[in-house]
Design a protein around this motif. Structure first.
Motif, PDB file in Angstrom:
ATOM      1  N   ASP A  86      -4.773   9.601  13.761  1.00  0.00           N
ATOM      2  CA  ASP A  86      -6.004   8.934  13.317  1.00  0.00           C
ATOM      3  C   ASP A  86      -5.731   8.080  12.070  1.00  0.00           C
ATOM      4  O   ASP A  86      -6.333   7.014  11.916  1.00  0.00           O
ATOM      5  CB  ASP A  86      -7.092   9.961  13.019  1.00  0.00           C
ATOM      6  N   PHE A  87      -4.839   8.503  11.256  1.00  0.00           N
ATOM      7  CA  PHE A  87      -4.419   7.740  10.066  1.00  0.00           C
ATOM      8  C   PHE A  87      -3.069   8.268   9.595  1.00  0.00           C
ATOM      9  O   PHE A  87      -2.627   9.342  10.014  1.00  0.00           O
ATOM     10  CB  PHE A  87      -5.481   7.801   8.953  1.00  0.00           C
ATOM     11  N   VAL A  88      -2.456   7.529   8.707  1.00  0.00           N
ATOM     12  CA  VAL A  88      -1.125   7.872   8.168  1.00  0.00           C
ATOM     13  C   VAL A  88      -1.240   7.984   6.653  1.00  0.00           C
ATOM     14  O   VAL A  88      -1.622   7.003   5.984  1.00  0.00           O
ATOM     15  CB  VAL A  88      -0.070   6.821   8.547  1.00  0.00           C
ATOM     16  N   ILE A  89      -0.956   9.143   6.132  1.00  0.00           N
ATOM     17  CA  ILE A  89      -0.946   9.345   4.675  1.00  0.00           C
ATOM     18  C   ILE A  89       0.471   9.005   4.196  1.00  0.00           C
ATOM     19  O   ILE A  89       1.452   9.621   4.625  1.00  0.00           O
ATOM     20  CB  ILE A  89      -1.328  10.785   4.314  1.00  0.00           C
ATOM     21  N   THR A  90       0.538   7.989   3.306  1.00  0.00           N
ATOM     22  CA  THR A  90       1.830   7.403   2.939  1.00  0.00           C
ATOM     23  C   THR A  90       2.084   7.572   1.443  1.00  0.00           C
ATOM     24  O   THR A  90       1.232   7.207   0.618  1.00  0.00           O
ATOM     25  CB  THR A  90       1.851   5.913   3.286  1.00  0.00           C
ATOM     26  N   LEU A  91       3.254   8.095   1.125  1.00  0.00           N
ATOM     27  CA  LEU A  91       3.707   8.210  -0.271  1.00  0.00           C
ATOM     28  C   LEU A  91       4.674   7.073  -0.526  1.00  0.00           C
ATOM     29  O   LEU A  91       5.733   6.987   0.097  1.00  0.00           O
ATOM     30  CB  LEU A  91       4.392   9.563  -0.500  1.00  0.00           C
ATOM     31  N   ALA A  92       4.328   6.172  -1.462  1.00  0.00           N
ATOM     32  CA  ALA A  92       5.117   4.955  -1.680  1.00  0.00           C
ATOM     33  C   ALA A  92       5.201   4.642  -3.167  1.00  0.00           C
ATOM     34  O   ALA A  92       4.404   5.123  -3.980  1.00  0.00           O
ATOM     35  CB  ALA A  92       4.506   3.783  -0.923  1.00  0.00           C
ATOM     36  N   SER A  93       6.172   3.791  -3.502  1.00  0.00           N
ATOM     37  CA  SER A  93       6.359   3.368  -4.888  1.00  0.00           C
ATOM     38  C   SER A  93       5.170   2.532  -5.344  1.00  0.00           C
ATOM     39  O   SER A  93       4.386   2.019  -4.531  1.00  0.00           O
ATOM     40  CB  SER A  93       7.644   2.549  -5.008  1.00  0.00           C
ATOM     41  N   PRO A  94       4.993   2.351  -6.672  1.00  0.00           N
ATOM     42  CA  PRO A  94       3.872   1.539  -7.153  1.00  0.00           C
ATOM     43  C   PRO A  94       3.869   0.122  -6.584  1.00  0.00           C
ATOM     44  O   PRO A  94       2.802  -0.409  -6.223  1.00  0.00           O
ATOM     45  CB  PRO A  94       4.085   1.522  -8.666  1.00  0.00           C
ATOM     46  N   GLY A  95       5.054  -0.505  -6.473  1.00  0.00           N
ATOM     47  CA  GLY A  95       5.103  -1.861  -5.933  1.00  0.00           C
ATOM     48  C   GLY A  95       4.713  -1.917  -4.473  1.00  0.00           C
ATOM     49  O   GLY A  95       3.941  -2.793  -4.044  1.00  0.00           O
ATOM     50  N   THR A  96       5.219  -0.999  -3.679  1.00  0.00           N
ATOM     51  CA  THR A  96       4.902  -0.973  -2.250  1.00  0.00           C
ATOM     52  C   THR A  96       3.439  -0.595  -2.037  1.00  0.00           C
ATOM     53  O   THR A  96       2.774  -1.128  -1.122  1.00  0.00           O
ATOM     54  CB  THR A  96       5.821   0.020  -1.527  1.00  0.00           C
ATOM     55  N   THR A  97       2.905   0.322  -2.859  1.00  0.00           N
ATOM     56  CA  THR A  97       1.479   0.687  -2.764  1.00  0.00           C
ATOM     57  C   THR A  97       0.610  -0.542  -3.011  1.00  0.00           C
ATOM     58  O   THR A  97      -0.390  -0.789  -2.297  1.00  0.00           O
ATOM     59  CB  THR A  97       1.151   1.787  -3.790  1.00  0.00           C
ATOM     60  N   GLY A  98       0.994  -1.321  -4.027  1.00  0.00           N
ATOM     61  CA  GLY A  98       0.218  -2.544  -4.296  1.00  0.00           C
ATOM     62  C   GLY A  98       0.257  -3.522  -3.138  1.00  0.00           C
ATOM     63  O   GLY A  98      -0.746  -4.188  -2.852  1.00  0.00           O
ATOM     64  N   ASP A  99       1.401  -3.647  -2.467  1.00  0.00           N
ATOM     65  CA  ASP A  99       1.503  -4.560  -1.330  1.00  0.00           C
ATOM     66  C   ASP A  99       0.569  -4.133  -0.201  1.00  0.00           C
ATOM     67  O   ASP A  99      -0.122  -4.981   0.398  1.00  0.00           O
ATOM     68  CB  ASP A  99       2.946  -4.599  -0.829  1.00  0.00           C
ATOM     69  N   TRP A 100       0.515  -2.880   0.120  1.00  0.00           N
ATOM     70  CA  TRP A 100      -0.325  -2.411   1.214  1.00  0.00           C
ATOM     71  C   TRP A 100      -1.801  -2.399   0.840  1.00  0.00           C
ATOM     72  O   TRP A 100      -2.658  -2.681   1.692  1.00  0.00           O
ATOM     73  CB  TRP A 100       0.113  -1.020   1.667  1.00  0.00           C
ATOM     74  N   CYS A 101      -2.124  -2.120  -0.409  1.00  0.00           N
ATOM     75  CA  CYS A 101      -3.542  -2.153  -0.823  1.00  0.00           C
ATOM     76  C   CYS A 101      -4.069  -3.598  -0.834  1.00  0.00           C
ATOM     77  O   CYS A 101      -5.247  -3.859  -0.566  1.00  0.00           O
ATOM     78  CB  CYS A 101      -3.701  -1.520  -2.194  1.00  0.00           C
ATOM     79  N   GLN A 102      -3.141  -4.525  -1.184  1.00  0.00           N
ATOM     80  CA  GLN A 102      -3.531  -5.926  -1.186  1.00  0.00           C
ATOM     81  C   GLN A 102      -3.954  -6.393   0.203  1.00  0.00           C
ATOM     82  O   GLN A 102      -4.795  -7.299   0.359  1.00  0.00           O
ATOM     83  CB  GLN A 102      -2.365  -6.768  -1.702  1.00  0.00           C
ATOM     84  N   LYS A 103      -3.419  -5.797   1.254  1.00  0.00           N
ATOM     85  CA  LYS A 103      -3.790  -6.162   2.622  1.00  0.00           C
ATOM     86  C   LYS A 103      -5.253  -5.862   2.915  1.00  0.00           C
ATOM     87  O   LYS A 103      -5.835  -6.454   3.844  1.00  0.00           O
ATOM     88  CB  LYS A 103      -2.908  -5.410   3.616  1.00  0.00           C
ATOM     89  N   SER A 104      -5.847  -4.968   2.127  1.00  0.00           N
ATOM     90  CA  SER A 104      -7.262  -4.634   2.292  1.00  0.00           C
ATOM     91  C   SER A 104      -8.102  -5.199   1.151  1.00  0.00           C
ATOM     92  O   SER A 104      -9.266  -4.812   0.979  1.00  0.00           O
ATOM     93  CB  SER A 104      -7.442  -3.114   2.368  1.00  0.00           C
ATOM     94  N   GLY A 105      -7.522  -6.120   0.372  1.00  0.00           N
ATOM     95  CA  GLY A 105      -8.246  -6.764  -0.709  1.00  0.00           C
ATOM     96  C   GLY A 105      -8.388  -5.897  -1.945  1.00  0.00           C
ATOM     97  O   GLY A 105      -9.255  -6.152  -2.790  1.00  0.00           O
ATOM     98  N   LEU A 106      -7.555  -4.932  -2.151  1.00  0.00           N
ATOM     99  CA  LEU A 106      -7.645  -4.044  -3.313  1.00  0.00           C
ATOM    100  C   LEU A 106      -6.466  -4.289  -4.256  1.00  0.00           C
ATOM    101  O   LEU A 106      -5.328  -4.457  -3.812  1.00  0.00           O
ATOM    102  CB  LEU A 106      -7.659  -2.579  -2.866  1.00  0.00           C
ATOM    103  N   ASP A 107      -6.769  -4.318  -5.547  1.00  0.00           N
ATOM    104  CA  ASP A 107      -5.721  -4.505  -6.557  1.00  0.00           C
ATOM    105  C   ASP A 107      -5.484  -3.168  -7.271  1.00  0.00           C
ATOM    106  O   ASP A 107      -6.345  -2.701  -8.008  1.00  0.00           O
ATOM    107  CB  ASP A 107      -6.155  -5.581  -7.549  1.00  0.00           C
ATOM    108  N   THR A 108      -4.341  -2.604  -7.035  1.00  0.00           N
ATOM    109  CA  THR A 108      -3.998  -1.324  -7.664  1.00  0.00           C
ATOM    110  C   THR A 108      -2.984  -1.474  -8.799  1.00  0.00           C
ATOM    111  O   THR A 108      -2.614  -0.479  -9.426  1.00  0.00           O
ATOM    112  CB  THR A 108      -3.405  -0.372  -6.617  1.00  0.00           C
TER     113      THR A 108
END
Length: 431
Positions: free
Chosen positions: A318-340
């Protein structure tokens, strides 16, 4: 000074009297008796016809000096009968001047019994610390006439000539050899005692002294136990911080954490998968266990059996819980319009299948919870981001001093709109 000028009392004794008796014998070839070495006065001899005193010695030597044949002199007197000192007349002196008394007494010991004739040998080496002295080291040197006596039994006069010198030299050699042997024995005994630590027997080099099997540790000494590091429990690992840079940008490649965990509850089932970015150096199994136990805790979204969560590693989640570095987290959050990137936080990238957990926050926590509440902060982080996936938005605290709602942005602040609340990790904290 020549021998004819020797001074001292006139010799007396039967030999001198015999010499005087033969004075009138004018026959050639008759050797006069021994004299004293002094010229006779005129009163002691008859004068010649011309008023001169005739010489009592007929022999002359070149140079005009008369030949003086004295007892014990350069020509010697031939063999003489030895007379013990105790049998000599009182007040008389020996014909041959004897050695000093202390030298004579040193050799008055009785002679050693005769033994087999053995050529004199020298010890090839001194006795070593690991063995006794060789028998040859303990035997005094012997010669062909080693049994001859060096005692001055003839009235205190020492033997002269080759035989006397040989006996005396061998005696001195024996004394010196005995002294050297004694010194070596003392040195060797001291060395052995020192090397063996006070024991009477030396041990060979290269062999350990302690223990019957050659081990250097004695049997009485306890063997130290190897300290075993007790593995950390789940709670201790969840309360421990891990190093990770706040601006780390990883490779962006993920790997699935293998294994699965069945859903424990009866409510609506959500199936999820755990991905971890490669190269983080964090414990992926610990992260997977934390997600499963937190979501299915009765204080979480599974409260009262409303829902349940099951982890899978294959199939369609149903979903994937992902543990990622700060840079990679920002890249994936940006895909949903979020700035982390501003506060280095996590997000639910709703436009994708991934719920992004910032690895820096997972490893280091936040100042709002502090270092002593890392376990609780990690539980809050999971509940908050999965809550977004379940459709819940941000909620702020309305009562000062109360527990903050789990959907409040507690990573950023616990004081929103002037209302300060306490940190909280659960959806239903009072359960």
């Amino acid at each position: 000074m020549g021998r004819h000028s020797r001074k001292g009392p006139e010799p007396a004794g039967p030999e001198v009297e015999a010499a005087l008796t033969n004075e009138g014998d004018d026959r050639e070839g008759v050797r006069p008796g021994p004299g004293s070495g002094r010229r006779r006065r005129a009163a002691d001899a008859a004068s010649g016809a011309d008023g001169h005193t005739p010489s009592r010695q007929t022999g002359h030597v070149r140079g005009g000096h008369p030949e003086q044949r004295e007892p014990g002199g350069g020509w010697g007197t031939g063999p003489q009968q030895a007379v013990p000192r105790r049998q000599q007349p009182v007040g008389t002196r020996p014909l041959i001047p004897g050695p000093r008394r202390e030298f004579v007494e040193a050799f008055d010991a009785p002679p050693a019994p005769p033994g087999p004739s053995v050529p004199p040998t020298r010890p090839t080496r001194p006795a070593g610390p690991t063995g006794p002295a060789d028998e040859r080291d303990e035997r005094p040197p012997r010669g062909g006439d080693a049994d001859a006596s060096a005692s001055g039994a003839d009235g205190g006069g020492a033997r002269t000539g080759r035989e006397g010198k040989s006996v005396r030299g061998r005696t001195f050699t024996g004394i010196a050899a005995a002294a050297v042997t004694t010194v070596l024995a003392v040195v060797v005994a001291g060395q052995v005692a020192h090397d063996s630590g006070g024991t009477s027997a030396a041990q060979p080099t290269g062999v350990d002294r302690d223990g019957p099997d050659g081990a250097s540790r004695s049997d009485g000494r306890p063997t130290p136990k190897v300290a075993r590091v007790k593995p950390l429990s789940y709670a201790e690992k969840m309360a421990k911080a891990y190093p990770l840079a706040p601006k780390l940008h990883g490779s962006g490649e993920f790997e699935v954490v293998p294994g699965s965990a069945k859903a424990p509850g009866r409510g609506h089932k959500y199936r999820y998968r755990i991905d971890v970015e490669k190269g983080l150096g964090l414990d992926a199994a610990l992260f997977a266990r934390a997600v499963q136990e937190t979501l299915n805790d009765d204080r979480s979204w599974a409260h009262d059996g409303a829902m349940t969560f099951e982890r899978i590693s294959s199939g369609d989640p149903d979903f994937v819980i992902t543990l990622a570095s700060p840079g990679t987290t920002g890249d994936w959050c940006q895909k949903s319009g979020l700035d982390t990137t501003e506060d280095n936080v996590s997000c639910d990238s709703a436009a994708t299948e991934r719920v992004m957990i910032n690895a820096y926050r997972w490893a280091q926590g936040s100042s709002t919870f502090g270092p002593d509440e890392l376990f609780a902060y990690r539980q809050m982080l999971i509940n908050h981001e999965v809550g977004h996936r379940l459709g819940h938005n941000h909620v702020s605290c309305g009562t000062p001093g109360a527990l903050a709602p789990v959907m409040q942005q507690q990573t950023k602040s616990l004081n929103i709109g002037g209302i300060k609340c306490r940190p909280n990790a659960w959806v239903h904290p009072g359960s």
